[in-house]
Design a protein around this motif. Structure first.
Motif, PDB file in Angstrom:
ATOM      1  N   ALA A  55      11.206 -12.970  -6.049  1.00 40.63           N
ATOM      2  CA  ALA A  55      12.109 -13.981  -6.480  1.00 40.63           C
ATOM      3  C   ALA A  55      12.863 -13.450  -7.504  1.00 40.63           C
ATOM      4  CB  ALA A  55      11.790 -15.205  -6.340  1.00 40.63           C
ATOM      5  N   GLU A  56      12.095 -13.128  -8.717  1.00 43.42           N
ATOM      6  CA  GLU A  56      12.649 -12.724 -10.220  1.00 43.42           C
ATOM      7  C   GLU A  56      13.365 -11.389 -10.075  1.00 43.42           C
ATOM      8  OE1 GLU A  56      13.530 -13.178 -13.937  1.00 43.42           O
ATOM      9  OE2 GLU A  56      13.006 -14.328 -12.460  1.00 43.42           O
ATOM     10  N   LEU A 113      28.325 -10.001 -11.661  1.00 40.62           N
ATOM     11  CA  LEU A 113      28.155 -10.171 -13.306  1.00 40.62           C
ATOM     12  C   LEU A 113      27.943 -11.455 -13.641  1.00 40.62           C
ATOM     13  CD1 LEU A 113      31.056  -7.543 -14.135  1.00 40.62           C
ATOM     14  CD2 LEU A 113      28.459  -7.271 -14.206  1.00 40.62           C
ATOM     15  N   TYR A 114      28.799 -12.544 -12.990  1.00 43.58           N
ATOM     16  CA  TYR A 114      28.472 -13.936 -13.573  1.00 43.58           C
ATOM     17  C   TYR A 114      27.002 -14.139 -13.221  1.00 43.58           C
ATOM     18  CZ  TYR A 114      33.226 -14.971 -15.114  1.00 43.58           C
ATOM     19  OH  TYR A 114      34.556 -14.818 -15.536  1.00 43.58           O
ATOM     20  N   ALA A 167      24.132 -15.462 -16.012  1.00 41.98           N
ATOM     21  CA  ALA A 167      23.348 -16.803 -15.574  1.00 41.98           C
ATOM     22  C   ALA A 167      21.912 -16.506 -15.710  1.00 41.98           C
ATOM     23  CB  ALA A 167      23.655 -17.657 -14.602  1.00 41.98           C
ATOM     24  N   GLN A 168      21.581 -15.522 -15.180  1.00 40.72           N
ATOM     25  CA  GLN A 168      20.101 -14.990 -15.114  1.00 40.72           C
ATOM     26  C   GLN A 168      19.581 -14.799 -16.599  1.00 40.72           C
ATOM     27  OE1 GLN A 168      19.395 -11.669 -12.320  1.00 40.72           O
ATOM     28  NE2 GLN A 168      17.221 -12.007 -12.598  1.00 40.72           N
ATOM     29  N   THR A 182      24.029 -10.495 -23.121  1.00 46.09           N
ATOM     30  CA  THR A 182      24.978 -11.242 -22.689  1.00 46.09           C
ATOM     31  C   THR A 182      26.310 -10.495 -23.088  1.00 46.09           C
ATOM     32  OG1 THR A 182      23.464 -13.098 -23.031  1.00 46.09           O
ATOM     33  CG2 THR A 182      25.792 -13.595 -22.942  1.00 46.09           C
ATOM     34  N   GLN A 183      26.421 -10.154 -24.322  1.00 44.96           N
ATOM     35  CA  GLN A 183      27.653  -9.606 -24.842  1.00 44.96           C
ATOM     36  C   GLN A 183      28.160  -8.457 -24.108  1.00 44.96           C
ATOM     37  OE1 GLN A 183      29.297 -10.956 -27.121  1.00 44.96           O
ATOM     38  NE2 GLN A 183      31.009  -9.748 -27.442  1.00 44.96           N
ATOM     39  N   ASN A 184      27.209  -7.572 -23.669  1.00 43.33           N
ATOM     40  CA  ASN A 184      27.569  -6.470 -22.581  1.00 43.33           C
ATOM     41  C   ASN A 184      27.979  -6.912 -21.371  1.00 43.33           C
ATOM     42  OD1 ASN A 184      27.739  -3.819 -22.027  1.00 43.33           O
ATOM     43  ND2 ASN A 184      25.308  -3.649 -21.407  1.00 43.33           N
ATOM     44  N   LEU A 185      27.469  -7.971 -20.871  1.00 47.24           N
ATOM     45  CA  LEU A 185      27.901  -8.475 -19.823  1.00 47.24           C
ATOM     46  C   LEU A 185      29.187  -9.004 -19.836  1.00 47.24           C
ATOM     47  CD1 LEU A 185      24.628  -9.916 -18.159  1.00 47.24           C
ATOM     48  CD2 LEU A 185      25.815  -8.155 -17.434  1.00 47.24           C
TER      49      LEU A 185
END
Length: 1047
Positions: free
Chosen positions: A234-235, A591-592, A596-597, A667-670
């Motif tokens: 699941a992960e 991407l969103y 969140a992940q 996160t910044q890269n995403l």
């Protein structure tokens, strides 16, 4: 004592449990299945809260009432049955509040259903015992909140009460993972954990904030192997292939066929081109004799994975179903033949397809008819075999040579004359195929891993990156080799050429499924060769495999935008906009989800680190309190303990900062990827629908920009792109409004401010540009850590002022830059006033004197790397008298200056004699004699050079090597690097010398050795020449010396 303990134990469970009877478990309700570790245990209303395994001081407070991360607190009353139990004279040994009868055993059993029942009775429970859950195997439902860690990696405080109720309390020394210690109930004098928990449960419950452990996913039992594997899947469904395979094997080992099928289906949805697992799935169903399911699996797998193993299994299945031994009508043989033709049409060109060709030929040989016969059946069999042979030998595979030998025997056994004709016609195709298979085996396929279990590409600099990139390189080399048309079929048989290239692309993508560039290259090649269907399939499959790939999404949207099959009018514009947006929307959703992940992983990592730190801190405080109570600690130890605690706290804070920094970078890269995806979508919708309006059906790019702002995670680049579209495409004043709104949202974003200043300058508004510059620069330079971010603004504005500003403004700006950026040289800053990106007039250097400024650099003579040969000394007679060389031609060579020292010329002094440059005057060699005397002297000297004698007037020693030879010796590898077989000249000479007799043709004697330079005529000529020109002593010595070649 044992009797007292037994009576106390039996009295606690009267009318509830009979130890002499076998353990029976009450049936669960109809809608209740086996225990699922993913669900938390909720005690009935009559149960006491004292069932928690740890004391209230060490147990985490109750979680929120949402039931996701903790248990719902239920107020209960302390049971009177516990106090009613008789107290023995000596307190019995208890484990977790239960009386332990096995005093001789070192460890309590992990699961004790009778004691669990007694516990329920002691806490006032009247229900029947709960189902036996610790060994259940039906734990296949994944928990989305469970992290990918085994139970040993989690803190015991996060274990639910339903799991921990049967586990003994651990002492401080034996508590795992350094978590918070609890009192050891097995030690004498320790308080009863059950009693202590019951007392605390009687106190009024006060709401407490959720601890860090409540944010963590619930842990799994070590025995719950299926649940742990499900959590890992699941992960990380695409990366943890090992968990998938282990879960399938676990279900098969437990003979849970339905669960194994379900996992197979889930796995093949993630990895549809995994041919190896398709074969395993088919073998699994074949073992269970589920032949209809096997047929269904073949129908699904063959279009998805062009894997040789699937087709081989398909042939085996067909030959099993259609028996050729009992085939009387020939229908089964016809079906098997059709199956072989179908399979060879898809994978017969594979480099490992030799076994399929051999099996097909053997099957045809067993058919009706006799080879060499004369009836129609025999001739038909011969023709069929000949066609298959000719097809097989023209394909490069691992059995090409073997099949050619069989084909040669086949033709020679039937008819030698016609056989030679057929072999001669097939030979060119066979030779081409054999050359190709030699190249494949020796160069192309060496090192290629042909797997169908793809791996995610490792990040650059991490383990496995070099190996993965090497596989990418090898596969691309193989693809380029196939595109080069080694079989020379691109002109004559274009379909075969396309089929071969598509086959190698599909095999490469089975191994490199998560490499988007390869999907793009395959689709692009198909578009170039007018294979529209295959190209669209490559793009769709690539997007399924890599939903986060911008490359594939943008390429798919570009192809949709190029379509012209949409209807005219507004309906067509709306339909085309939806079609173009679909790949972009899919990419944005992915991407969103990744954002969140990453956020969830960050929270879990921080919560786990905090929990471990708090547990360790509590353990240290407990140890310090114990030492203080025993009065064993002094002031120095207290100071040392406080210092250690401070160091641990600092290390913990640094750890949290490092974890947050790593996740913030992800996160910044995403966010950047999200922003540029929105920008690409805005530009595409502007081309398709124009400006549009957010509240209309045709939203255009304005509707996309509005939606992007509402969606969030947007950076300043989106505002810049939208404003520039408004300005350049529509000349709307909305561009200025967008920039002003961006300034409010990103007041310290130097990139956005720079674009805004450029825009203002384009609008010929330098006043506002300077105001924006001064405002933002003042904010950035106010903080020392942000000074470097303002450098791009200073550089741009300095360039603008240098071109269009006043000198005083330029000077002031340079002074500010010198103060803020002292590492930059002033000369460079000054030269930037007058330079452009194409030319810098200050840095250029003009040539004033070509003679002194443009002197050529002469390369020095490089010595050999084998050994440094010393330069022989120059004898005095070489300077005093003309040198006598072995050959007049060598003396007159223009390259003599490389061998002889330069001398000063009386006409012009030799300048810079010590600088090693090319000398201007060369030593002139001896002029050759003319006429017959010169020819005789030249011949004599050549003869002496051949025999190895020393030239006249030349000292003994090796002559210097020419310049070209010296240079060659410097660039060739040394002798020590050559490790192959060496040629030994002396060994060959010894071998020829030791031969006893060499057969000689009759009438011929052994050849006499040729005595070069020693014939009477030559010797007399040499003696006369030496007597005439001097050096008679040396000539006499030469005449009296023994002849090395014999008399």
């Amino acid at each position: 004592m044992a009797d007292d303990a037994e009576r106390a134990f039996l009295a606690a469970q009267t009318d509830e449990y009979d130890p002499t009877a076998g353990y029976t478990m009450t049936e669960a309700p109809v809608d209740q299945e086996e225990y699922d570790p993913a669900t938390s245990y909720s005690p009935p209303s009559g149960h006491s809260a004292s069932m928690q395994p740890e004391s209230a001081a060490n147990s985490p407070p109750a979680a929120d009432t949402d039931g996701e991360n903790g248990l719902k607190p239920q107020p209960t009353q302390p049971s009177a049955d516990t106090s009613a139990a008789p107290t023995p004279s000596k307190r019995p040994r208890t484990v977790g509040g239960f009386v332990d009868e096995s005093e001789d055993e070192e460890e309590a059993p992990a699961v004790q259903p009778p004691e669990a029942s007694a516990t329920l009775r002691a806490s006032g429970a009247t229900e029947s015992p709960q189902p036996f859950f610790t060994n259940t195997s039906n734990n296949t439902l994944p928990n989305p909140d469970v992290q990918l860690h085994s139970a040993q990696d989690q803190a015991p405080a996060s274990i639910s009460a339903s799991v921990a109720v049967n586990e003994p309390a651990l002492s401080v020394a034996s508590h795992p993972n350094g978590s918070t210690p609890v009192p050891d109930a097995t030690k004498p004098g320790a308080p009863d954990v059950m009693t202590l928990s019951a007392r605390q449960s009687a106190a009024p419950a006060t709401p407490a904030p959720a601890p860090a452990s409540a944010m963590l996913p619930k842990a799994r039992l070590p025995q719950d192997r299926v649940g742990i594997l499900e959590d890992r899947i699941a992960e990380d469904p695409r990366g943890d292939i090992e968990a998938w395979l282990s879960l399938i094997e676990e279900h098969r080992r437990r003979h849970k066929h339905d669960e194994a099928r379900a996992v197979f289906e889930r796995f093949l949805k993630v990895f549809p081109s995994s041919g190896e697992q398709w074969v395993e799935y088919i073998a699994f169903e074949t073992e269970l004799d589920e032949l209809p399911k096997v047929e269904h699996l073949f129908g699904r797998s063959i279009p998805l994975a062009q894997y040789l193993g699937i087709y081989s299994a398909y042939i085996d299945f067909i030959r099993r179903r259609f028996n050729l031994t009992t085939d009387q009508s020939g229908q089964n043989r016809q079906t098997v033949t059709q199956a072989y033709e179908f399979v060879l049409g898809y994978v017969g060109l594979d480099v490992q397809a030799g076994k399929l060709w051999l099996d097909y030929i053997e099957m045809l040989k067993t058919g009706p008819g006799v080879l060499g016969g004369t009836n129609w059946q025999d001739m038909q069999k011969m023709d069929t075999l000949r066609k298959v042979y000719q097809r097989a030998v023209s394909v490069p595979h691992n059995a090409t040579l073997e099949i050619w030998r069989e084909y040669d025997k086949f033709e020679m056994n039937i008819n030698r004359i016609s056989g030679r004709k057929h072999l001669q016609e097939t030979s060119p195709g066979y030779m081409t195929a054999r050359s190709a298979i030699n190249v494949l085996d020796n160069n192309i396929t060496r090192g290629v891993v042909r797997t169908t279990l793809p791996k995610l590409p490792p990040a650059a600099g991490f383990d496995g990156y070099e190996e993965y990139m090497n596989q990418v390189k090898l596969w691309k080399n193989w693809i380029q080799w196939e595109k080069s048309d080694p079989l020379e079929c691109a002109t004559d048989n274009r379909d075969l050429y396309n089929k071969r290239v598509l086959h190698i692309y599909k095999n490469a993508l089975m191994a490199l499924r998560f490499w988007p560039e390869l999907w793009y290259e395959a689709a692009e090649w198909c578009f170039e060769n007018n294979l529209q269907t295959e190209a669209d399939k490559f793009l769709n499959d690539g997007m399924d495999a890599n939903p986060e790939s911008c490359l594939l999404a943008f390429k798919k949207a570009n192809q949709v935008e190029q379509r012209t099959d949409f209807e005219d009018g507004q309906a067509g514009i709306i339909a085309k906009g939806k079609a173009v947006r679909e790949p972009y929307q899919r990419l944005l959703d992915t991407l969103y989800g990744l954002t969140a992940q990453v956020k969830k992983r960050e929270e879990h990592s921080i919560a786990r680190a905090k929990e471990q730190y708090e547990a360790q801190k509590a353990a240290d405080e407990a140890a310090r309190a114990l030492a203080t109570k025993n009065e064993d600690a002094d002031d120095e130890e207290e100071l040392a303990a406080a210092r250690r605690a401070k160091e641990k706290e600092d290390a913990f804070n640094a750890q949290l900062k490092a974890v947050s920094a790593g996740y913030n970078a992800q996160t910044q890269n995403l966010k950047k990827t999200l922003t540029y995806t929105w920008i690409a979508l805005m530009r595409a919708m502007r081309r398709v629908q124009g400006k549009g309006h957010p509240k209309e059906d045709v939203g255009g790019f304005r509707g996309i920009f509005t939606e992007a702002r509402n969606k969030g995670k947007l950076l300043s680049e989106a505002y810049v792109a939208s404003a520039l579209i408004e300005h350049h495409c529509y000349q709307e004043p909305a561009a200025q409004k967008i920039f002003e709104r961006g300034m409010r949202l990103f007041p310290e974003d130097e990139h956005f401010v720079l674009e805004y200043i450029k825009h203002l300058i384009k609008l010929n508004d330098p006043t506002n540009a300077r105001a924006v510059f001064e405002t933002v620069v003042g904010k950035l330079t106010a903080k020392p850590e942000n000074i470097h971010r303002a450098k791009s603004l200073f550089v741009f504005f300095h360039d603008y002022e240098a071109q269009f500003g006043e000198l005083t403004q330029i000077m002031k700006l340079e002074q500010r830059m010198a103060t803020l950026f002292p590492e930059d040289p002033r000369l460079h800053r000054f030269s930037q006033r007058f330079a452009s990106p194409a030319f810098d007039p200050i840095s250029v250097r003009h040539v004033i004197s070509p003679r002194t400024q443009m002197r050529p650099v002469m390369p020095s003579i490089m010595t050999s790397i084998e050994e440094q040969q010393p330069i022989p000394a120059i004898p005095p007679q070489m300077v005093a008298e003309p040198q006598r060389l072995a050959s007049p031609g060598l003396g007159n060579s223009p390259h003599l200056g490389n061998l002889l020292p330069a001398t000063n010329s009386p006409k012009r002094p030799l300048e810079d004699a010590d600088d090693g440059t090319q000398p201007r005057k060369l030593a002139r060699g001896e002029s050759p004699l003319k006429g017959a005397a010169g020819r005789r002297l030249d011949a004599a000297r050549r003869n002496l050079a051949t025999t190895g004698a020393t030239p006249v007037g030349q000292p003994v020693g090796p002559p210097p090597l020419p310049r070209g030879v010296n240079f060659l010796l410097t660039i060739i590898p040394g002798a020590h690097t050559y490790r192959e077989t060496r040629f030994k000249a002396e060994g060959l000479v010894n071998l020829l010398r030791d031969v006893a007799a060499i057969p000689v043709p009759p009438g011929q004697g052994p050849p006499q050795p040729q005595r070069w330079g020693t014939t009477p005529t030559t010797a007399q000529q040499l003696q006369s020449i030496q007597e005439k020109y001097g050096n008679s002593g040396h000539a006499a010595a030469m005449q009296g010396a023994p002849n090395p070649w014999g008399p």
